[in-house]
Enzyme design. Structure first.
Site, PDB file in Angstrom:
ATOM      1  N   MET A   1       0.840  -1.187   0.000  1.00  0.00           N
ATOM      2  CA  MET A   1       0.000   0.000   0.000  1.00  0.00           C
ATOM      3  C   MET A   1       0.874   1.235   0.000  1.00  0.00           C
ATOM      4  O   MET A   1       1.612   1.458   0.942  1.00  0.00           O
ATOM      5  CB  MET A   1      -0.883  -0.009   1.247  1.00  0.00           C
ATOM      6  CG  MET A   1      -1.664   1.266   1.459  1.00  0.00           C
ATOM      7  SD  MET A   1      -2.474   1.282   3.064  1.00  0.00           S
ATOM      8  CE  MET A   1      -2.068   2.935   3.589  1.00  0.00           C
ATOM      9  N   CYS A   2       0.838   2.002  -1.062  1.00  0.00           N
ATOM     10  CA  CYS A   2       1.389   3.347  -1.112  1.00  0.00           C
ATOM     11  C   CYS A   2       2.879   3.411  -1.457  1.00  0.00           C
ATOM     12  O   CYS A   2       3.663   2.565  -1.050  1.00  0.00           O
ATOM     13  CB  CYS A   2       1.167   4.113   0.186  1.00  0.00           C
ATOM     14  SG  CYS A   2      -0.479   4.029   0.855  1.00  0.00           S
ATOM     15  N   THR A   3       3.205   4.454  -2.176  1.00  0.00           N
ATOM     16  CA  THR A   3       4.573   4.786  -2.534  1.00  0.00           C
ATOM     17  C   THR A   3       4.730   6.288  -2.416  1.00  0.00           C
ATOM     18  O   THR A   3       3.777   7.039  -2.674  1.00  0.00           O
ATOM     19  CB  THR A   3       4.887   4.343  -3.978  1.00  0.00           C
ATOM     20  OG1 THR A   3       4.500   2.980  -4.160  1.00  0.00           O
ATOM     21  CG2 THR A   3       6.371   4.484  -4.294  1.00  0.00           C
TER      22      THR A   3
END
Length: 318
Positions: A1-3
């Site tokens: 989840m998420c960068t």
């Protein structure tokens, strides 16, 4: 989840426009709203906890409110940008009520409200002994790590490991994704061609793959003195490090569909938002808002297909 990644548009930290791109990957629609929060608001760090403390916001900010409640990303008027990303390995330790407690749901807003730059925020996190208190987010364990950036190009990655604060602080720490812990991510990154190793650049949606692509492509962006071009370049990289619909793993929330992306121009005070369920990009000019003490205003970026471009006038009292 998420960068997340940080980039300065003329090549050296703080030169040109300083921008942060981040994606929000999650297992369901986050119903995220944008909120402009003025100075002078009093907030509490962890209501009901013996170590809860209060503060009054010194800086106005614009934030993304996950589920319309939890600030998970934002930019303040001084040019400090803060992102919260999921990290399954976070361990905040058994609650010690002799230490000040900061609910994870309040952590991003606390930093945006109180600090003008990365150095001051890191100094407080290090000296205060503050302990993060986790939460459930959408029925999933709410544990995470925090990335900070400012207009000078400074950066910090904040994690809690075995109950202890760990800090990677400096202009070299420009990229963050999810699992594993940050020190291990840096080791994994060095395996790939163009980043120190020989393995081909990965194309998957696992966290190390996204981390490597964000590091590789952000380091090769052309220099520009145009804020418009700089934002477009950052969008091109964060889109490449996103997870398309159909790639989510129901067992691992850190492998989820990208729900939205932001690009924050710390130099210009401009905050872009792109929903993956809406074909438009919107942005707000933070300096054009009245950030004197008063009520916060909000805007739902997914409210209409017809809304795009600069949306300051679309914000209304919450």
């Amino acid at each position: 989840m998420c960068t997340r990644f940080l980039w300065s548009s003329v090549g050296t930290p703080g030169a040109g426009n300083v921008l942060v791109g981040r994606s929000m990957d999650w297992f369901e629609d986050t119903h995220t709203q944008l909120a402009v929060r003025p100075r002078g608001a009093e907030r509490q760090s962890a209501p009901g906890d013996p170590g809860s403390f209060t503060w009054v916001s010194e800086f106005g900010s614009i934030v993304c409110l996950m589920y319309g409640e939890i600030a998970v990303d934002g930019l303040n008027e001084a040019g400090l940008q803060v992102s919260g990303l999921y990290l399954a390995e976070s361990d905040y330790g058994v609650r010690d009520t002799a230490r000040p407690g900061l609910a994870l749901a309040q952590a991003i807003q606390c930093l945006l409200d109180r600090f003008a730059n990365v150095t001051d925020a890191v100094a407080w996190l290090t000296s205060s002994g503050v302990q993060i208190i986790p939460l459930d987010i959408g029925g999933k364990p709410g544990t995470g790590h925090i990335a900070l950036a400012d207009r000078s190009g400074d950066s910090a990655i904040i994690e809690f490991v075995a109950g202890e604060l760990t800090v990677h602080h400096g202009t070299d720490y420009t990229v963050m994704a999810n699992s594993p812990l940050y020190e291990e991510q840096l080791e994994l990154e060095r395996r790939y061609a163009g980043l120190g190793g020989n393995d081909p650049l990965p194309g998957g949606t696992d966290s190390p793959d996204r981390f490597a692509r964000a590091a590789f492509y952000s380091s090769r962006l052309p220099h520009t003195t145009s804020g418009r071009e700089a934002a477009a370049y950052v969008f091109s990289v964060i889109r490449n490090a996103s997870a398309p619909f159909g790639t989510a793993d129901p067992v691992r929330p850190n492998v989820s569909t990208t729900r939205w992306r932001t690009v924050a121009d710390l130099t210009a005070g401009r905050y872009f938002f792109e929903s993956t369920t809406n074909p438009n990009v919107v942005w707000a000019e933070l300096a054009s808002f009245d950030l004197a003490p008063g009520p916060e205003t909000r805007f739902d970026p997914q409210s209409s297909l017809a809304v795009s471009g600069e949306v300051n006038a679309q914000f209304a009292a919450a």
